[in-house]
Scaffold this motif. Sequence first.
Motif, PDB file in Angstrom:
ATOM      1  N   ALA A  61     -10.851 -22.825  32.259  1.00 49.37           N
ATOM      2  CA  ALA A  61     -11.262 -24.204  31.972  1.00 49.37           C
ATOM      3  C   ALA A  61     -10.095 -25.086  31.564  1.00 49.37           C
ATOM      4  CB  ALA A  61     -12.324 -24.209  30.869  1.00 49.37           C
ATOM      5  N   GLU A  62      -8.967 -24.487  31.195  1.00 54.79           N
ATOM      6  CA  GLU A  62      -7.826 -25.264  30.707  1.00 54.79           C
ATOM      7  C   GLU A  62      -6.901 -25.634  31.870  1.00 54.79           C
ATOM      8  OE1 GLU A  62      -7.760 -26.331  27.699  1.00 54.79           O
ATOM      9  OE2 GLU A  62      -9.546 -25.174  27.138  1.00 54.79           O
ATOM     10  N   GLU A  63      -6.789 -26.932  32.163  1.00 57.79           N
ATOM     11  CA  GLU A  63      -5.987 -27.349  33.315  1.00 57.79           C
ATOM     12  C   GLU A  63      -4.500 -27.099  33.099  1.00 57.79           C
ATOM     13  OE1 GLU A  63      -5.145 -31.889  33.390  1.00 57.79           O
ATOM     14  OE2 GLU A  63      -7.277 -31.690  32.885  1.00 57.79           O
ATOM     15  N   ASN A  64      -4.063 -26.976  31.858  1.00 52.48           N
ATOM     16  CA  ASN A  64      -2.650 -26.699  31.584  1.00 52.48           C
ATOM     17  C   ASN A  64      -2.317 -25.212  31.593  1.00 52.48           C
ATOM     18  OD1 ASN A  64      -1.888 -29.384  31.252  1.00 52.48           O
ATOM     19  ND2 ASN A  64      -2.372 -29.394  29.073  1.00 52.48           N
ATOM     20  N   CYS A  97      -3.930 -17.764  21.956  1.00 50.47           N
ATOM     21  CA  CYS A  97      -2.619 -18.414  21.929  1.00 50.47           C
ATOM     22  C   CYS A  97      -2.469 -19.335  23.130  1.00 50.47           C
ATOM     23  CB  CYS A  97      -1.520 -17.356  21.931  1.00 50.47           C
ATOM     24  SG  CYS A  97       0.159 -18.005  21.961  1.00 50.47           S
ATOM     25  N   ALA A  98      -2.795 -18.835  24.311  1.00 48.56           N
ATOM     26  CA  ALA A  98      -2.651 -19.619  25.541  1.00 48.56           C
ATOM     27  C   ALA A  98      -3.568 -20.833  25.543  1.00 48.56           C
ATOM     28  CB  ALA A  98      -2.931 -18.735  26.755  1.00 48.56           C
ATOM     29  N   ILE A  99      -4.826 -20.658  25.143  1.00 50.38           N
ATOM     30  CA  ILE A  99      -5.774 -21.766  25.114  1.00 50.38           C
ATOM     31  C   ILE A  99      -5.320 -22.831  24.130  1.00 50.38           C
ATOM     32  CG2 ILE A  99      -8.131 -22.419  24.458  1.00 50.38           C
ATOM     33  CD1 ILE A  99      -9.065 -19.729  25.571  1.00 50.38           C
ATOM     34  N   ARG A 128      -4.388 -26.635  25.151  1.00 48.69           N
ATOM     35  CA  ARG A 128      -5.187 -27.751  24.639  1.00 48.69           C
ATOM     36  C   ARG A 128      -4.325 -28.779  23.913  1.00 48.69           C
ATOM     37  NH1 ARG A 128     -10.742 -24.794  22.358  1.00 48.69           N
ATOM     38  NH2 ARG A 128     -11.574 -24.252  24.430  1.00 48.69           N
ATOM     39  N   HIS A 129      -3.184 -28.349  23.415  1.00 48.34           N
ATOM     40  CA  HIS A 129      -2.285 -29.279  22.728  1.00 48.34           C
ATOM     41  C   HIS A 129      -1.167 -29.774  23.638  1.00 48.34           C
ATOM     42  CE1 HIS A 129      -3.935 -29.393  18.669  1.00 48.34           C
ATOM     43  NE2 HIS A 129      -4.260 -28.125  18.832  1.00 48.34           N
ATOM     44  N   GLY A 130      -1.370 -29.638  24.947  1.00 46.90           N
ATOM     45  CA  GLY A 130      -0.511 -30.304  25.905  1.00 46.90           C
ATOM     46  C   GLY A 130       0.605 -29.493  26.518  1.00 46.90           C
ATOM     47  N   SER A 131       0.728 -28.232  26.183  1.00 49.83           N
ATOM     48  CA  SER A 131       1.799 -27.402  26.746  1.00 49.83           C
ATOM     49  C   SER A 131       1.369 -26.793  28.077  1.00 49.83           C
ATOM     50  CB  SER A 131       2.169 -26.274  25.775  1.00 49.83           C
ATOM     51  OG  SER A 131       2.666 -26.782  24.565  1.00 49.83           O
ATOM     52  N   ARG A 132       2.323 -26.648  28.973  1.00 53.30           N
ATOM     53  CA  ARG A 132       2.083 -25.938  30.232  1.00 53.30           C
ATOM     54  C   ARG A 132       2.244 -24.447  29.968  1.00 53.30           C
ATOM     55  NH1 ARG A 132       6.683 -27.937  33.708  1.00 53.30           N
ATOM     56  NH2 ARG A 132       7.646 -27.864  31.642  1.00 53.30           N
ATOM     57  N   VAL A 151     -17.154 -14.687  30.371  1.00 53.23           N
ATOM     58  CA  VAL A 151     -17.040 -15.748  29.360  1.00 53.23           C
ATOM     59  C   VAL A 151     -15.578 -15.939  28.969  1.00 53.23           C
ATOM     60  CG1 VAL A 151     -17.599 -16.357  26.971  1.00 53.23           C
ATOM     61  CG2 VAL A 151     -19.394 -15.499  28.486  1.00 53.23           C
ATOM     62  N   LEU A 152     -14.861 -14.837  28.760  1.00 48.66           N
ATOM     63  CA  LEU A 152     -13.434 -14.929  28.440  1.00 48.66           C
ATOM     64  C   LEU A 152     -12.654 -15.551  29.597  1.00 48.66           C
ATOM     65  CD1 LEU A 152     -12.884 -11.435  26.744  1.00 48.66           C
ATOM     66  CD2 LEU A 152     -13.461 -13.611  25.657  1.00 48.66           C
ATOM     67  N   TYR A 153     -12.980 -15.125  30.801  1.00 48.14           N
ATOM     68  CA  TYR A 153     -12.325 -15.674  31.997  1.00 48.14           C
ATOM     69  C   TYR A 153     -12.572 -17.181  32.108  1.00 48.14           C
ATOM     70  CZ  TYR A 153     -11.757 -16.554  37.037  1.00 48.14           C
ATOM     71  OH  TYR A 153     -11.405 -17.063  38.265  1.00 48.14           O
ATOM     72  N   GLU A 154     -13.800 -17.591  31.881  1.00 49.19           N
ATOM     73  CA  GLU A 154     -14.150 -19.015  31.967  1.00 49.19           C
ATOM     74  C   GLU A 154     -13.348 -19.838  30.963  1.00 49.19           C
ATOM     75  OE1 GLU A 154     -18.399 -21.084  32.101  1.00 49.19           O
ATOM     76  OE2 GLU A 154     -17.879 -20.428  30.067  1.00 49.19           O
ATOM     77  N   LYS A 155     -13.164 -19.313  29.750  1.00 50.15           N
ATOM     78  CA  LYS A 155     -12.425 -20.057  28.728  1.00 50.15           C
ATOM     79  C   LYS A 155     -10.983 -20.305  29.165  1.00 50.15           C
ATOM     80  CE  LYS A 155     -15.383 -21.019  25.584  1.00 50.15           C
ATOM     81  NZ  LYS A 155     -15.708 -22.445  25.312  1.00 50.15           N
ATOM     82  N   ALA A 156     -10.372 -19.324  29.787  1.00 47.47           N
ATOM     83  CA  ALA A 156      -9.001 -19.505  30.260  1.00 47.47           C
ATOM     84  C   ALA A 156      -8.955 -20.458  31.449  1.00 47.47           C
ATOM     85  CB  ALA A 156      -8.388 -18.159  30.634  1.00 47.47           C
TER      86      ALA A 156
END
Length: 562
Positions: free
Chosen positions: A97-100, A22-24, A28-32, A90-95
């Motif tokens: 990686a998202e600047e938002n 949900c967070a990713i 990725r669609h522009g939400s903070r 791997v899960l930590y990296e995915k979160a």
Amino acid sequence: MRTKNHRADLCVVGGGMAGLCCAIAAARHGSRVVLLQDRPMLGGNASSEIRMWIGGAHGKDNREGGIIEEIFLENFYQNPSLKYPIWDSVLYEKAMAEENLTLLLNTSCLDAAMDGNRIASVKAWQSNAETFHVIEATYFADCSGDSILAPLSGAKYMYGREAKADFGERIPPDVADRKTMGMSCLFQIRETDHKVDFVPPKWAYSYETDESLPCRRHDPKNNNYWWIEIGGEWDCIHDTDRCRDELLKICYGVWDHVKNKGDHGAENWELEWIGFLPGKRESRRYIGKYIVTQNDVEAEGRFEDVVAYAGWSMDDHFPEGFAYPQYPTIYHPAPSPWGLPLRAMISDNIENLVFAGRNISVTHAALSSSRVMATCAILGQALGTAVAQALEERCAVENVNIGRLQQTLMEDDCYIPWHTRVLPTLTLEAACTADVVRNGIERGEQNLWKGSEGESICYTFEGDEDMREIRLVFDNDMNRKYHNMPCNYPLVQDKFKLPQTLIKEYRLEGISESGETFRLHVADNHQRFVKHKVDWRVKSVRFIPIATHGCEDFRVFDFEVK
């Protein structure tokens, strides 16, 4: 003590697979986004603390896509020996990686401030940093499993089993109760090349004969001992530690039985790990704009606002769990896939509260099919995408353009049953050497382009066209049988888990009418779903496969341009 304040578009409470996806998706669609997770790692029941492999929809070509498959493939690539601490990273990296996305681990939500029937903010405690965090947000997504925001906000919720008459269901008891499916502490074992002794702790239970474990398969191979389960007759929230204490006694007793009381082929196996955090199956379930029932499941869930799907059987564990004298669950049949609506993820009485995971608005009977983690993950991605769209459209989540949301999800490689993705005009109007790669269907052998060495796929336009994006979907072995992570570690392990059908190396070449050439080369792809941003003006564009991860032919579901 200190307090840090945050302002977000979306605050996600709970970092299991639903909350993470949900967070990713929203980020990725522009939400903070602020993601609160009360443990030091992400993944919930799939994390190294609990170690349940991730299950999803049964049936051919029904594997879940989108972010959850992206995570699986990344794990196979980075973690070929499938070690749980690496899976956590791997899960930590995915979160990260998202600047938002702001990730707050070790942070427990403990209070909510209300503004009428809206949540204004939540307060959380980060124990290792001795810091309170106050998060103001436009939307709050409860993906905690236990629905922590329900008692804090006054949101309507359900607990326990409904009566048959409540929703006209067949599975529930005649009289409603507060019983649930229980929770489990898993353990993992490793095979060695020599005999290993085991001495149980003195406080472990003792199971002297196989008859002490009726209807419970307990050989050491490919067995995750899910049936070591209790708590369904207790309070699956407030009695969690009580359950853990009992589960540890059972776990050590079961392993003592396997090792020391009978011939179970376990002489060379040793106990490597045992979980101290129970994995939960059921607790509070929100009441949403719609409550999904057993009848909806059996009717395939063909909702107008379907945004995700399930396909696990209605796997209804008996509340007695380990104490139940017969086989501990009933696998009531369910169609696969069956659809899940957006309305089941939106609170009925709190305006800005949404939810994804096992706590969505379903009856106990429907939950028994929708609760597994791959389903929770795609629910999370659907919800995060919906919130981002609602923010963009300046409307309530329940009022988003559902057709647009469905198309966005499919664009992001989320399968939505009974729906076909609309392709870009540039792709549809061009001449193509392989029409199957632009039919909008990205699963099933009949929708694959299969090429040999030297073959390629080419789009040709009437004249030079501006091109901004190239989208590719490769064959990820949708029907592979192995899990994302193991339940044990045999002496000889298969180290290669990345699907051999994936294309590893390829080139993209665009040529303008004047002969100007644009090239893009990828040497080490390991994903199914890939997008390339380009700035080309060309008359033709060609996809040229070079190598796979082991498969003899090149296999492509989608190649499109816009």
